[in-house]
Every structure is written in structure tokens, then in C-alpha cells.
Motif scaffolding. Structure first.
Motif, short mmCIF file in Angstrom:
data_model
loop_
_atom_site.label_atom_id
_atom_site.label_comp_id
_atom_site.label_asym_id
_atom_site.label_seq_id
_atom_site.Cartn_x
_atom_site.Cartn_y
_atom_site.Cartn_z
N LEU A 268 29.27 -17.18 -12.93
CA LEU A 268 28.81 -18.54 -13.18
C LEU A 268 27.71 -18.62 -14.24
N LEU A 269 27.15 -17.50 -14.61
CA LEU A 269 26.08 -17.52 -15.61
C LEU A 269 26.56 -18.09 -16.93
N ARG A 270 27.87 -17.93 -17.20
CA ARG A 270 28.43 -18.43 -18.46
C ARG A 270 29.69 -19.25 -18.23
N HIS A 271 29.90 -19.71 -17.03
CA HIS A 271 31.10 -20.50 -16.72
C HIS A 271 30.97 -21.88 -17.37
N PRO A 272 31.99 -22.32 -18.11
CA PRO A 272 31.88 -23.61 -18.83
C PRO A 272 31.72 -24.82 -17.92
N LYS A 273 32.13 -24.71 -16.66
CA LYS A 273 31.99 -25.84 -15.74
C LYS A 273 30.71 -25.77 -14.91
N CYS A 274 30.04 -24.62 -14.93
CA CYS A 274 28.81 -24.46 -14.15
C CYS A 274 27.61 -24.90 -14.99
N ILE A 275 27.49 -26.20 -15.15
CA ILE A 275 26.41 -26.79 -15.94
C ILE A 275 25.85 -27.99 -15.20
N SER A 276 24.64 -28.39 -15.56
CA SER A 276 24.00 -29.56 -14.97
C SER A 276 23.35 -30.38 -16.08
N SER A 277 23.11 -31.64 -15.80
CA SER A 277 22.42 -32.49 -16.76
C SER A 277 20.92 -32.45 -16.50
N PHE A 278 20.14 -32.82 -17.51
CA PHE A 278 18.69 -32.90 -17.32
C PHE A 278 18.33 -33.92 -16.25
N GLY B 103 29.14 -21.16 -2.98
CA GLY B 103 29.02 -20.29 -4.14
C GLY B 103 30.16 -20.40 -5.14
N GLN B 104 30.42 -19.29 -5.82
CA GLN B 104 31.26 -19.34 -7.01
C GLN B 104 32.74 -19.56 -6.73
N ILE B 105 33.21 -19.30 -5.51
CA ILE B 105 34.63 -19.52 -5.25
C ILE B 105 35.00 -20.99 -5.38
N TYR B 106 34.01 -21.86 -5.33
CA TYR B 106 34.28 -23.29 -5.55
C TYR B 106 35.01 -23.52 -6.86
N LEU C 215 38.59 -25.15 -7.48
CA LEU C 215 38.67 -26.34 -8.32
C LEU C 215 39.72 -26.17 -9.42
N ALA C 216 39.74 -24.98 -10.04
CA ALA C 216 40.72 -24.72 -11.10
C ALA C 216 42.14 -24.75 -10.56
N LYS C 217 42.33 -24.19 -9.36
CA LYS C 217 43.67 -24.19 -8.76
C LYS C 217 44.10 -25.61 -8.37
#
Length: 329
Positions: A191-201, A232-235, A239-241
Motif C-alpha cells: 500500500l505504500l505505493r498503491h494508486p488507490k491508497c491515497i487520501s485528501s488533505f 488492512g491491505q486485503i481490502y 475492491l479490485a475483484k
């Protein structure tokens, strides 16, 4: 904002309030997975530049130490440091979560039990990289189940968060209470570089807060026939599936804080899914992870358990087997 930026923002905001932050562990200056980069090195003379040291005049001090490969010694030292400095944020990061094995005595005899035995509180944070990415049994599990088995009488906090904003709030929350509790964080790798694992300010601004449980944002919850509960990350795998299958009858709920277990919040969420069955989904083998912990606390009807087959090893040693197991999940 990605994971590492949210972490640095948490530290910077604490420093800006005049409090100190101390972080130690193997390779913590750059981050185990080259994600943190809190300290930069001059390529000509090898001088260090700490990026968090000059935010503002009057700020707190930031201490970052790459420590030796002796988890027992280093975690023991940081635990003692946290007792002496309760108003500082003290963190220890294992290079891989599995490496906490070498410090198990410190966890059992002190971190998990000192408040009950000796009335000594600690706000120590343990960052344990955790996630099944096919990297083998030595680099997959932070031994989540051991911390959940040691959880009782509100002695520690165990979290497996899935968004940068929630990680930001989780770290800041350690110093906002008028008491101290050790915090165990199952830190992700993928998740450190996952394109969907982001948040807004906005999710980290004034008025926002830590979310112990994150509900799905589906509006018509009565139309849902299956609710997947995870942590955690299995979410992101689920989600992708779901997106791939265009499955609109399935909802996904994330339990971000596994202990203390938030029964009342979960009840408020689950009661809206009046026509659904529930399943706990985890990436760990069924005899590990949070399966037994969640089952023990689950009071909302029947709960199916889905995960990797029971195993003596924390993970398989071959990427092909790992991928096949993930596909089965």
C-alpha cells in the motif's frame, strides 16, 4: 497524499506543536521499503539532512536512529525511553513485522502487561510491516494474532489501517489522550505505493478524526446480499475483484482498529444491511491473523470465515502458491 507523506505530516504537525518525535529501527531514516526518506544524504560528502528538523522556530526535536539488528535490545530501550518521556512520540519500526519475534519477551513481560502489573503506562508505537505479497514466510506476517491474544482490559491498541489519513490520525491520537497506551500498527508494504491508497488533505484537516471502522459508501444498503468484513491491505484486493466482476450486491467494511473492538460502532453499521450475510476475509492462514479474535467479538449473527488454509508457517515460500491462495480467497 500517500502513506509516507501522511506519516511525515503526522510527525511534522506534532513537532510544530513543540513536542519531540523519536523513531528507531533498522533503516528507518530512509524507511525499510525506501518510502520515508526522512533523512537525505549529500552524495559528495555524505552529510545528513533531516527534512523534519527545520519546519519552524520553537519546534520539537526529531530524533531518527538506524539501529542494530537486535530487536530485543532496541525495543527494550525504546520502551524504557517511552516511560521516561510520556509527552514525546516514541516509535520503533521492525524491518519486517516478523522480526518482532526477537523481542517477544519485551512485548509479553512489559509492553502488554506493565500497566496491569505495575501501573506503568507507555505510549510506545510499534510499526510492524505486515502483508502477504508473496515474499515468503520471513517477510509476510507481523504476527497480528499474538498481539490480539495478548489484548485484554484495554491494555494495548492494535490497528491495521487502510488509508493514509487514518494512519495520520492514529499516530497523532497517541499524544492527545490524557493517558498512554502502547500502539501496535500492522504497517502495509504494497500500500505504500498503491494508486488507490491515497487520501485528501481534507481528510487530515481540522474537524477530521480517526475512524475505527470504515463503512462502504453504498447508498442502498438494503440491496446488499453479502457484506465482506476485513482489515488492512486485503481490502484493495477485494475492491479490485468486485470492480472486475461488476458486483453491485457486495459491500466491504473495514475494521481499522481491531482492539479495543468497537462493538457499538459496528452494530450501528451492520444493522443497515438487513438482507445480507456476513463474512470475515483475511489474507493470513485461518489459524493466524484476526479470525479468532473477530469471531469472539462478533455478535451480529452468523459469520463466515475466509482466509488461507491453516498453516504451521506464517506464509508459503513460493510466489506461484501465494498467487493461487490469493485467487482462492
Amino acid at each position: 497524499v500517500d502513506w509516507s507523506m501522511a506519516e511525515l505530516l503526522a510527525y511534522a504537525s506534532i513537532l510544530n506543536e513543540g513536542r519531540n518525535v523519536r523513531l528507531s529501527g533498522q533503516d528507518v531514516k530512509r524507511g525499510t521499503f525506501s518510502h520515508r526518506h526522512a533523512v537525505l544524504f549529500d552524495e559528495e560528502n555524505n552529510e545528513e539532512y533531516n527534512r523534519l528538523s527545520k519546519i519552524n522556530q520553537g519546534q520539537g526535536n526529531i530524533f531518527i536512529y538506524n539501529s542494530l539488528l537486535s530487536e530485543f535490545a532496541v525495543l527494550g530501550f525504546e520502551y524504557g525511553y517511552s516511560l521516561a518521556t510520556p509527552n514525546q512520540l516514541i516509535l520503533w519500526e521492525a524491518q519486517f513485522g516478523d522480526f518482532v519475534n526477537g523481542a517477544q519477551v519485551i512485548v509479553d513481560q512489559f509492553i502488554a502487561t506493565a500497566e496491569l502489573k505495575w501501573n506503568r503506562m507507555s505510549g510506545l508505537v510499534m510499526l510492524l510491516p505486515h502483508g502477504y505479497d508473496g515474499q515468503g514466510p520471513e517477510h509476510s506476517s507481523g504476527r497480528l494474532e499474538r498481539f490480539l491474544q495478548a489484548s485484554a482490559e484495554f491494555n494495548i491498541i492494535v490497528a491495521n489501517v487502510s488509508t493514509p489519513a487514518n494512519y495520520f490520525h492514529l499516530l497523532r491520537r497517541q499524544l492527545t489522550w490524557n493517558f498512554r497506551k502502547p500502539l501496535v500498527v500492522m504497517s502495509p508494504k504494497s500500500l505504500l505505493r498503491h494508486p488507490k491508497c491515497i487520501s485528501s488533505f481534507e481528510e487530515m484537516s481540522t474537524g477530521s478524526r480517526f475512524q475505527e471502522i470504515i463503512d462502504d459508501d453504498i447508498e442502498d444498503k438494503k440491496s446488499i446480499s453479502k457484506v465482506l468484513v476485513c482489515s488492512g491491505q486485503i481490502y484493495y484486493e477485494l475492491l479490485a475483484k468486485r470492480d472486475l466482476l461488476k458486483q453491485d450486491k457486495t459491500a466491504i467494511i473495514r475494521i481499522e482498529q481491531l482492539y479495543p473492538f468497537c462493538d457499538e460502532q459496528l452494530l450501528e453499521i451492520t444493522k443497515n444491511y438487513t438482507n445480507a450475510t456476513f463474512a470475515w476475509v483475511q489474507e493470513e492462514p485461518l489459524n493466524m491473523g484476526a479470525a479468532s479474535h473477530v469471531s469472539k467479538h462478533w455478535n451480529f449473527g452468523s459469520l463466515q470465515i475466509i482466509g488461507r488454509p491453516e498453516s504451521a508457517s506464517s506464509a508459503v515460500g513460493h510466489k506461484k502458491v501465494h498467487d493461487a491462495q490469493l485467487k482462492d480467497i
